[in-house]
Motif scaffolding. Structure first.
Motif, mmCIF file in Angstrom:
data_model
loop_
_atom_site.group_PDB
_atom_site.id
_atom_site.type_symbol
_atom_site.label_atom_id
_atom_site.label_comp_id
_atom_site.label_asym_id
_atom_site.label_seq_id
_atom_site.Cartn_x
_atom_site.Cartn_y
_atom_site.Cartn_z
ATOM 1 N N ASP A 130 26.822 17.928 -23.894
ATOM 2 C CA ASP A 130 27.950 18.561 -23.186
ATOM 3 C C ASP A 130 28.948 17.516 -22.695
ATOM 4 O O ASP A 130 30.128 17.809 -22.508
ATOM 5 C CB ASP A 130 27.446 19.356 -21.972
ATOM 6 N N ILE A 131 28.413 16.323 -22.428
ATOM 7 C CA ILE A 131 29.265 15.251 -21.897
ATOM 8 C C ILE A 131 29.106 14.006 -22.772
ATOM 9 O O ILE A 131 27.979 13.641 -23.132
ATOM 10 C CB ILE A 131 28.863 14.897 -20.434
ATOM 11 N N ILE A 132 30.225 13.389 -23.119
ATOM 12 C CA ILE A 132 30.173 12.098 -23.823
ATOM 13 C C ILE A 132 30.791 11.052 -22.909
ATOM 14 O O ILE A 132 31.943 11.193 -22.489
ATOM 15 C CB ILE A 132 30.968 12.120 -25.150
ATOM 16 N N VAL A 133 30.006 10.020 -22.575
ATOM 17 C CA VAL A 133 30.590 8.876 -21.873
ATOM 18 C C VAL A 133 30.961 7.874 -22.950
ATOM 19 O O VAL A 133 30.105 7.426 -23.711
ATOM 20 C CB VAL A 133 29.602 8.241 -20.869
ATOM 21 N N PHE A 134 32.238 7.544 -23.019
ATOM 22 C CA PHE A 134 32.687 6.678 -24.090
ATOM 23 C C PHE A 134 32.765 5.231 -23.602
ATOM 24 O O PHE A 134 33.631 4.880 -22.810
ATOM 25 C CB PHE A 134 34.048 7.133 -24.631
ATOM 26 N N ALA A 135 31.809 4.429 -24.060
ATOM 27 C CA ALA A 135 31.825 2.999 -23.723
ATOM 28 C C ALA A 135 32.591 2.287 -24.830
ATOM 29 O O ALA A 135 32.016 1.797 -25.799
ATOM 30 C CB ALA A 135 30.404 2.472 -23.603
ATOM 31 N N GLY A 136 33.905 2.310 -24.657
ATOM 32 C CA GLY A 136 34.798 1.730 -25.661
ATOM 33 C C GLY A 136 36.160 1.682 -25.025
ATOM 34 O O GLY A 136 36.279 1.454 -23.817
ATOM 35 N N VAL A 137 37.190 1.933 -25.796
ATOM 36 C CA VAL A 137 38.537 1.938 -25.224
ATOM 37 C C VAL A 137 39.162 3.334 -25.347
ATOM 38 O O VAL A 137 38.629 4.217 -26.035
ATOM 39 C CB VAL A 137 39.422 0.837 -25.844
ATOM 40 N N LEU A 138 40.287 3.474 -24.651
ATOM 41 C CA LEU A 138 40.905 4.781 -24.463
ATOM 42 C C LEU A 138 41.175 5.553 -25.767
ATOM 43 O O LEU A 138 40.911 6.756 -25.850
ATOM 44 C CB LEU A 138 42.208 4.584 -23.686
ATOM 45 N N PHE A 139 41.685 4.852 -26.797
ATOM 46 C CA PHE A 139 42.021 5.610 -28.008
ATOM 47 C C PHE A 139 40.768 6.217 -28.634
ATOM 48 O O PHE A 139 40.827 7.261 -29.281
ATOM 49 C CB PHE A 139 42.806 4.752 -29.018
ATOM 50 N N MET A 140 39.614 5.577 -28.445
ATOM 51 C CA MET A 140 38.361 6.103 -28.999
ATOM 52 C C MET A 140 37.938 7.364 -28.236
ATOM 53 O O MET A 140 37.522 8.359 -28.830
ATOM 54 C CB MET A 140 37.253 5.045 -28.916
ATOM 55 N N ALA A 141 38.053 7.298 -26.901
ATOM 56 C CA ALA A 141 37.697 8.459 -26.077
ATOM 57 C C ALA A 141 38.653 9.618 -26.352
ATOM 58 O O ALA A 141 38.250 10.787 -26.419
ATOM 59 C CB ALA A 141 37.728 8.068 -24.604
ATOM 60 N N GLU A 142 39.934 9.294 -26.561
ATOM 61 C CA GLU A 142 40.916 10.357 -26.864
ATOM 62 C C GLU A 142 40.614 11.004 -28.218
ATOM 63 O O GLU A 142 40.736 12.221 -28.374
ATOM 64 C CB GLU A 142 42.339 9.782 -26.878
ATOM 65 N N THR A 143 40.212 10.172 -29.185
ATOM 66 C CA THR A 143 39.866 10.718 -30.496
ATOM 67 C C THR A 143 38.703 11.703 -30.352
ATOM 68 O O THR A 143 38.710 12.802 -30.937
ATOM 69 C CB THR A 143 39.492 9.572 -31.480
ATOM 70 N N ALA A 144 37.716 11.328 -29.542
ATOM 71 C CA ALA A 144 36.569 12.220 -29.308
ATOM 72 C C ALA A 144 37.041 13.522 -28.656
ATOM 73 O O ALA A 144 36.598 14.617 -29.026
ATOM 74 C CB ALA A 144 35.537 11.519 -28.433
#
Ligand code: 13P
Ligand code: SF4
Length: 310
Positions: free
Chosen positions: A52-66
């Motif tokens: 239900d939740i993804i914590v994206f340990a990366g940079v913003l464009f990666m989290a936005e893509t998700a």
């Protein structure tokens, strides 16, 4: 350290959350991630996960893509300052003006871009599939490639297509010095040079292998060579060393400092991951209309990649 890791794992279970981490993250973040990978693998994983939740340990464009791929999921980024110099080198208004001057061209953009640039693009690509995405387009079709001019020039050379380049670059990759790499090769004559296609041509032309982060990692496992000079962010060396404990990995030298790190990737730490999960911050929020416009180009990339088993 053990205590915070236990607390993170407990929260993950309670909230049905997963941590997706990029290879450039700090070692302890790579260790705690449920999945680590390159940009393509991370977006493929985000698209398929049942969490239900993804914590994206990366940079913003990666989290936005998700977020664009999974608009109903809660996507969190532990530090909102985790940007990307390459993404910043492509501002929407200027890019749009550039596109307007060449309306006959398909727009292929590297995933290292804001959602607004994605919405202006026909196809997205990552360093794992850029050549194949361009090759999948009709041969007579002219292309604009943005924002990375080094990856774009590499793709142009590989595919021999009519490609117009946007003038963007990553501050980490453009900073590797071919001259210093050659000097290091004198000390380690058997070392193979592995580089990411975001590096300048002067580095690519002296490389033994060019590939995405996962491509470089795979290469180190497949070949019998024992010494490597790595021209990409050195976070990946952690996985290379784990997979090949007896081999030697040297970070490629840069023009102005010895270790050439991406400070954005290094912003994430265990405390921020814990706070992110605990307080469900910082949530990626994008306008629905923008996400709908941006999604098509990412989906096309994933479909081509699936078909080619990339
Ligand atoms: P990869 O997709 O190869 O992991 O690259 C991501 C990136 O940001 C390179 O700087
Ligand atoms: Fe962006 Fe460069 Fe950092 Fe990759 S290494 S995330 S391209 S700034």
């Amino acid at each position: 350290m053990d205590k915070i890791i236990k607390k993170i794992n407990k929260l993950k279970k309670e909230k049905n959350a997963i941590i997706l981490g990029h290879f450039y993250e700090n070692h302890e973040i790579q260790d705690i991630s449920d999945f680590i990978g390159d940009s393509l693998a991370l977006s493929q994983k985000a698209e398929k996960t049942e969490a239900d939740i993804i914590v994206f340990a990366g940079v913003l464009f990666m989290a936005e893509t998700a977020k664009i791929l999974c608009p109903d999921k809660k996507i969190l980024i532990p530090d909102l300052n985790a940007g990307c110099s390459l993404s910043d080198s492509c501002e929407e208004k200027k890019f749009k003006d550039f596109l307007d001057k060449h309306p006959d061209r398909y727009v292929v953009s590297y995933v290292n871009t804001s959602a607004k640039i994605k919405a202006l693009s026909d196809y997205m690509c990552t360093s794992s599939n850029a050549v194949q995405i361009v090759e999948s387009l009709p041969k007579d079709k002219k292309i604009i490639f943005g924002p990375d001019k080094n990856l774009g020039a590499y793709v142009k050379k590989q595919t021999n297509r009519d490609i117009l380049l946007w003038d963007g670059a990553c501050h980490v990759h453009k900073n590797f010095s071919a001259k210093k790499i050659k000097a290091l090769k004198i000390k380690y004559p058997n070392a193979k040079v592995l580089s990411h296609p975001e590096c300048e041509y002067s580095v690519l032309e002296i490389s033994d292998y060019i590939g995405s982060t996962s491509g470089l990692l795979k290469y180190t496992k497949q070949v019998a060579d024992n010494e490597f000079i790595i021209a990409t962010e050195p976070g990946i060396i952690y996985q290379m060393q784990k997979a090949n404990p007896k081999k030697l990995f040297l970070p490629a030298p840069s023009f102005d400092n010895d270790i050439n790190i991406c400070e954005y990737m290094k912003l994430t730490n265990l405390e921020k991951i814990y706070d992110s999960l605990n307080e469900e911050k910082y949530e990626i929020i994008l306008e629905e209309n923008l996400m709908n416009k941006a999604r098509g180009s990412i989906i096309k990339m994933l479909e081509i990649s699936d078909k080619l088993k990339l």
